[in-house]
Design an enzyme around this catalytic site. Structure first.
Site, mmCIF file in Angstrom:
data_model
loop_
_atom_site.group_PDB
_atom_site.id
_atom_site.type_symbol
_atom_site.label_atom_id
_atom_site.label_comp_id
_atom_site.label_asym_id
_atom_site.label_seq_id
_atom_site.Cartn_x
_atom_site.Cartn_y
_atom_site.Cartn_z
ATOM 1 N N ARG A 75 0.857 -1.188 0.000
ATOM 2 C CA ARG A 75 0.000 0.000 0.000
ATOM 3 C C ARG A 75 0.887 1.230 0.000
ATOM 4 N NH1 ARG A 75 -5.464 0.217 3.155
ATOM 5 N NH2 ARG A 75 -5.829 1.467 1.319
ATOM 6 N N ASP A 130 0.363 -8.979 4.727
ATOM 7 C CA ASP A 130 -0.050 -10.244 4.133
ATOM 8 C C ASP A 130 -1.340 -10.057 3.346
ATOM 9 O OD1 ASP A 130 2.103 -11.561 5.237
ATOM 10 O OD2 ASP A 130 1.001 -12.271 6.981
ATOM 11 N N ASP A 239 -14.188 4.166 8.063
ATOM 12 C CA ASP A 239 -14.654 3.831 6.712
ATOM 13 C C ASP A 239 -15.351 2.479 6.775
ATOM 14 O OD1 ASP A 239 -15.165 3.979 4.019
ATOM 15 O OD2 ASP A 239 -13.083 3.701 3.373
ATOM 16 N N ASN A 244 -15.088 -2.632 2.367
ATOM 17 C CA ASN A 244 -13.791 -2.774 3.024
ATOM 18 C C ASN A 244 -13.689 -4.086 3.800
ATOM 19 O OD1 ASN A 244 -12.509 -0.445 2.149
ATOM 20 N ND2 ASN A 244 -13.325 0.802 3.812
ATOM 21 N N ASP A 257 -8.470 -1.326 5.327
ATOM 22 C CA ASP A 257 -8.511 0.136 5.166
ATOM 23 C C ASP A 257 -8.801 0.863 6.470
ATOM 24 O OD1 ASP A 257 -7.973 -0.373 2.563
ATOM 25 O OD2 ASP A 257 -9.901 0.269 1.777
ATOM 26 N N GLU A 259 -7.064 3.733 7.463
ATOM 27 C CA GLU A 259 -6.460 5.068 7.475
ATOM 28 C C GLU A 259 -7.347 6.124 8.122
ATOM 29 O OE1 GLU A 259 -7.179 4.403 2.943
ATOM 30 O OE2 GLU A 259 -6.982 3.151 4.727
#
Length: 372
Positions: A75, A130, A239, A244, A257, A259
């Site tokens: 990422r 992973d 999120d 996701n 996800d 963030e």
């Protein structure tokens, strides 16, 4: 997973990067050899993920070490020249949240292997984790237009919904890592969220965006109608949506996800969970598609969440409005980037930078029926 075609009139061209994958594979291989102190490591099958998000760039690859083949995910932080969707991208924070979730064991998450803050190896900071097995409901075009989740039986979708809401309750039951506790005093999450939302909008305007009247209307309402009291803060996903989550046989295999993770009231995530599907469902119906009208209904989600978590959620219309406004800012930024890359022309009406501007207007006019 085989992609279903988008209906006529749905633009699925979204450029987020100009990254050359061959160059990236070579640079990643060189970095892995140094990081592992193993000159024999090779990188194979490096491809852009079909479910790569709008903020970062997600790349799948296989790391080969002798007879060992390890499927991993890279990422990358956004390119500064590509109109990043968000003003910051804290990789260590993401890794800390994922680690806390893994330690608690209530939510399946992939293991983060390394975080590299230096932009030198690959041109941008990045993390390696992973690869989890499973399929995520797609966003482009959205899963409501067709495919395995639309074709599933009612029993399969019910199993998926129940497991997904239980997963959300597991996130909120996870002790937050110190990286989030540093955000501020307990119980202030909602005020921070509203301030952050207003600050985020101001940043998008100052960094190549446009002023969007409907978003400014929404921000005024959020400030004026801030609930006097909010539920205690929890580890919030930021999120929370089925796009996701990876699924196998309609059961979650991994949550992705992080963030946007923050200390915030649980209503924040629950509203996002409901809003995101309703936004897609409205979109499907506007194109004459049945979508999934009985899936993730607000009343069902909230009742099951209460059963799973032991919490009763409050002020949901406010949090649903917050979700619609916050997502509107994200969409306006994505649209600005799409215009920047030449994928679409600039709208003449600035409200049309918001993909769901009609839905948002009915919400702000108190005409939207959430069926709570």
């Amino acid at each position: 997973m085989t992609r279903h075609p988008a209906p006529d009139g749905v633009n699925t061209t979204v450029t987020t990067t100009r990254t050359d994958l061959a160059e990236l594979a070579a640079a990643l291989q060189s970095w892995l050899r140094t990081a592992d102190d193993d000159p024999s490591v090779t990188v194979e099958d490096l491809t852009r993920s079909e479910s790569s998000g709008m903020s970062s760039v997600t790349v799948l690859f296989t790391a080969v070490r002798g007879r060992d083949r390890s499927e991993q995910v890279l990422r990358l932080a956004p390119e500064p020249s590509a109109l990043p969707v968000f003003p910051g991208y804290d990789l260590h924070r993401q890794a800390a949240v994922t680690g806390a979730l893994a330690d608690a064991g209530l939510v399946p998450v992939p293991r983060v292997r390394r975080v590299e803050e230096s932009p030198e190896p690959l041109g941008r900071p990045f993390l390696v984790m992973d690869r989890a097995d499973g399929t995520a409901p797609p966003d482009n075009p959205p899963y409501v237009f067709g495919g395995p989740f639309v074709d599933a039986t009612p029993t399969e979708r019910d199993r998926m919904q129940r497991a997904s809401v239980a997963l959300l309750a597991g996130v909120h039951a996870t002790p937050p890592p110190d990286a989030l506790r540093a955000d501020g005093a307990a119980g202030t999450g909602l005020a921070r969220l509203v301030d952050d939302t207003a600050g985020y909008y101001a940043w998008t305007v100052s960094e190549g965006g446009v002023r969007v009247p409907i978003l400014e209307d929404g921000l005024r309402r959020l400030r004026d109608e801030l609930p006097a009291q909010a539920s205690p803060d929890v580890l919030a996903w930021g999120d929370a949506r089925i796009g996701n989550i990876l699924y196998r046989d309609f059961a979650p295999t991994a949550a992705l996800d992080w963030e946007g993770a923050a200390l915030a009231p649980p209503e924040y995530d629950a509203a996002w969970f409901v809003f995101f599907h309703r936004m897609y469902q409205d979109m499907a119906e506007s194109f004459g598609k049945p979508g999934l009208p009985g899936f993730l209904r607000a009343a069902d989600v909230l009742e099951q969440y209460r059963t799973d978590s032991g919490r009763t959620l409050h002020d949901m219309p406010y949090f649903l409005m917050l979700s619609a406004v916050r997502m509107g800012i994200i969409f306006a930024r994505i649209k600005a980037r799409s215009v920047h890359f030449g994928d679409t022309p600039a709208p003449t009406d600035p409200d049309e930078y918001v993909l769901h501007h009609r839905m948002l207007r009915t919400i702000l006019d108190d005409r939207y029926e959430w069926e709570i």
